[in-house]
Enzyme design. Structure first.
Site, PDB file in Angstrom:
ATOM      1  N   ARG A 109      33.177  34.306  60.460  1.00 24.66           N
ATOM      2  CA  ARG A 109      32.595  35.634  60.647  1.00 24.66           C
ATOM      3  C   ARG A 109      32.067  36.254  59.357  1.00 24.66           C
ATOM      4  NH1 ARG A 109      35.759  34.648  64.619  1.00 24.66           N
ATOM      5  NH2 ARG A 109      36.919  33.677  62.954  1.00 24.66           N
ATOM      6  N   THR A 110      32.891  36.242  58.330  1.00 26.52           N
ATOM      7  CA  THR A 110      32.499  36.982  57.131  1.00 26.52           C
ATOM      8  C   THR A 110      31.248  36.375  56.518  1.00 26.52           C
ATOM      9  OG1 THR A 110      34.819  37.538  56.784  1.00 26.52           O
ATOM     10  CG2 THR A 110      33.344  37.859  54.915  1.00 26.52           C
TER      11      THR A 110
ATOM     12  N   LYS B 115      34.691  20.050  40.032  1.00 25.59           N
ATOM     13  CA  LYS B 115      34.699  19.369  38.721  1.00 25.59           C
ATOM     14  C   LYS B 115      35.558  20.120  37.707  1.00 25.59           C
ATOM     15  CE  LYS B 115      29.890  17.869  39.296  1.00 25.59           C
ATOM     16  NZ  LYS B 115      28.522  18.119  38.799  1.00 25.59           N
TER      17      LYS B 115
ATOM     18  N   ARG C  98      34.282  35.034  48.271  1.00 19.83           N
ATOM     19  CA  ARG C  98      35.619  34.881  48.880  1.00 19.83           C
ATOM     20  C   ARG C  98      36.363  33.841  48.069  1.00 19.83           C
ATOM     21  NH1 ARG C  98      37.416  34.241  55.090  1.00 19.83           N
ATOM     22  NH2 ARG C  98      37.039  36.466  54.891  1.00 19.83           N
TER      23      ARG C  98
ATOM     24  N   HIS D 266      40.436  43.020  51.519  1.00 20.24           N
ATOM     25  CA  HIS D 266      39.270  42.575  52.292  1.00 20.24           C
ATOM     26  C   HIS D 266      38.472  43.836  52.629  1.00 20.24           C
ATOM     27  CE1 HIS D 266      36.762  40.126  54.647  1.00 20.24           C
ATOM     28  NE2 HIS D 266      37.618  39.568  55.479  1.00 20.24           N
TER      29      HIS D 266
HETATM   30  C1  NCD Z   1      40.455  37.570  58.071  1.00 17.14           C
HETATM   31  C2  NCD Z   1      40.527  36.997  56.658  1.00 17.14           C
HETATM   32  O1  NCD Z   1      39.884  35.997  56.344  1.00 17.14           O
HETATM   33  O2  NCD Z   1      41.228  37.619  55.893  1.00 17.14           O
HETATM   34  N1  NCD Z   1      39.371  37.114  58.804  1.00 17.14           N
HETATM   35  C3  NCD Z   1      38.147  37.692  58.640  1.00 17.14           C
HETATM   36  O3  NCD Z   1      37.625  37.817  57.554  1.00 17.14           O
HETATM   37  N2  NCD Z   1      37.568  38.172  59.758  1.00 17.14           N
HETATM   38  C4  NCD Z   1      41.749  37.426  58.798  1.00 17.14           C
HETATM   39  C5  NCD Z   1      42.307  36.062  59.061  1.00 17.14           C
HETATM   40  O4  NCD Z   1      41.842  35.053  58.546  1.00 17.14           O
HETATM   41  O5  NCD Z   1      43.263  36.014  59.830  1.00 17.14           O
END
Ligand code: NCD
Length: 293
Positions: free
Chosen positions: A50-51, A79, A100, A128
């Site tokens: 999703r993100t 590397k 991320r 997040h």
């Molecule tokens: C979350 C995450 O990656 O922190 N998911 C997301 O970004 N929608 C929550 C999760 O992974 O459970």
């Protein structure tokens, strides 16, 4: 340019204006060309559906082009390159970097060395912030307010960055918070906010009828210490029998076993709405970081 590393860096007026901008952008057809001359880099050192894809869609809908990687094993991370070197390279290729990373504080560290905006798409169990903006937007659209709500966090509420960020943010709006989890998955400290009442319980049935929002989080096993083996309570339709009609049931997704699919049919289920809201909210964040709001 502005970084989007932590919601703690933003005042409530800015958050409010980002939510208002997201409202403007909502609607499938929302498109623009404000970022037509921009390149956005998505650097994902941890798995994501999703993100990453919603940031990509948000950038494309604003006319930007997108580069990056979805799997750090295909980058020079494999590397042994340091994160700060990778950032100091990619800043020459892109006008904003969505990052991320599994390490807490990675986005803050990246922002220190980077000349273009860094957007935190999750740093370990820490924060997040764009997920939280989506969650605030979803609650505000459903209930018309963020103030004085009673929110229950259930499941793995200890190792979740989505829960941590949302709890921190909601504490600014008063109300109360309930942590529904077995002992091993209760947060180590509770939110330190003078205007928020916080309780811990181990069963949803103790509190369900009092909640305005129920935030369900899967076990974050990728962050569990070795040897931890604990089951969380499953939220199914039967467990919600005494819930308010207006309850907002949320989950940042992905789900595993913590949320039964029979909940999907209930009008209170809002998790696919969170998904839908992620694109306009991330469009608003990209515009804000690139000075287009
Ligand atoms: C979350 C995450 O990656 O922190 N998911 C997301 O970004 N929608 C929550 C999760 O992974 O459970």
């Amino acid at each position: 340019m502005s970084n989007f590393v932590s919601l703690r860096d933003l005042d409530l007026a800015t958050i409010d204006s980002l939510l208002d901008e997201s409202e403007q952008l909502l609607g499938k057809g929302a498109r623009g060309d404000e970022l037509a001359s921009s390149i956005v880099a998505n650097l994902f050192f941890e798995p994501s559906t999703r993100t990453r894809l919603s940031f990509e869609t948000a950038a494309l809908r604003l006319g930007a082009q997108v580069i990056g990687f979805a799997d750090a094993r295909t980058s020079s991370d494999a590397k042994g390159e340091t994160l700060s070197d990778t950032i100091r390279v990619v800043e020459h290729y892109a006008d904003a970097i969505v990052l991320r990373h599994p390490t807490e504080g990675a986005a803050a560290l990246a922002a220190e060395v980077c000349a273009v905006p860094i957007i935190n798409a999750g740093d370990g169990a820490n924060e997040h912030p764009t997920q939280t903006l989506i969650d605030l937007f979803t609650i505000r659209r459903r209930l018309g307010t963020l103030s004085d709500l009673r929110i229950g966090f259930i499941g793995d509420v200890r190792y979740s960055r989505s829960v941590r960020s949302l709890a921190q943010m909601m504490s600014q709006f008063g109300g109360s918070q309930v942590w529904i989890a077995p002992q091993d998955l209760q947060p180590e400290g509770l939110i330190d906010a003078p205007n928020v009442v916080s309780d811990r319980v181990d069963k949803l049935s103790d509190v369900i009828s009092s909640l305005d929002v129920l935030y369900v989080q899967r076990p974050q096993k990728e962050r569990w210490p070795d040897g931890l083996d604990v089951e969380i309570e499953v939220v199914d339709a039967a467990a919600l029998n005494t819930a308010k009609d207006s309850l907002v049931i949320m989950n940042p997704l992905p789900r595993t076993y913590e949320l039964a699919t029979d909940v999907d049919l209930l009008p209170q289920a809002a998790y696919f709405e969170q998904v839908a809201n992620s694109v306009p909210v991330r469009m608003a964040v990209l515009k804000w970081c690139l000075d287009q709001v």
